[in-house]
Design an enzyme around this catalytic site. Structure first.
Site: not given
Length: 178
Positions: A160, A110, A80
């Site tokens: 996560t 990072h 979407n």
């Protein structure tokens, strides 16, 4: 570029990488202006830049990505409006997956060490989304996660960790529910 694609530390300011970023930006301008075009013409545009695109794929503009060529999308996939894919490494989306508005799929990562991070180096971890997955609007998929077939990700969830096939997860961080 080779370091980036391998998931090793790399500098995003590398000239070869910056040329690809520039080419993707030019393509995104064209693609994001194509909302009024028929789906078949938008599909042709997707196939110009993305790594692979199955039949009957719909990505509603605006859409944002880093490179495009690291993204593989199976048949019948729907994204979407306003999805973001940071594809410094491979992103795979399986057949028939549906992704709500504002979802972010983030492979870019990072260093945790402050000195290394300050040097400007970064790396990526691939994301795999299985077949027939549903991802609710505003969800975030963090670097390196894998989502199993038939899983459901609740709106606004922050994923996560890997999600097992058939699992329903939601929340921040996303946890198995029900």
């Amino acid at each position: 570029m080779e370091k980036m694609l391998a998931g090793d530390l790399y500098s995003a300011s590398d000239p070869e990488i910056q040329r690809e970023v520039s080419a993707t930006h030019s393509w995104l301008v064209r693609y994001n202006a194509a909302l009024g075009l028929p789906p078949s013409e938008r599909l042709d545009l997707l196939r110009e830049r993305l790594g692979s695109v199955g039949d009957d794929v719909v990505i509603r503009p605006p859409f944002h990505c880093d490179y495009g060529f690291n993204i593989s999308i199976g048949k019948g996939v729907f994204l979407n409006f306003n999805c973001v894919i940071l594809d410094v490494v491979k992103v795979t989306i399986g057949d028939l997956t549906q992704i709500g508005p504002g979802v972010q799929i983030l492979t870019a990562d990072h260093p945790r060490d402050a000195a290394t991070r300050a040097s400007g180096l970064e790396f990526g971890r691939p994301i795999h989304i299985g077949r027939n997955v549903w991802i609710g609007g505003g969800a975030l998929l963090l670097p390196g996660v894998s989502i199993g077939d038939d899983a459901l990700i609740g709106a606004g969830s922050v994923v996560t960790r890997d999600v097992a096939a058939g699992a329903t997860v939601f929340g921040n961080p996303a946890r198995v529910r029900g």
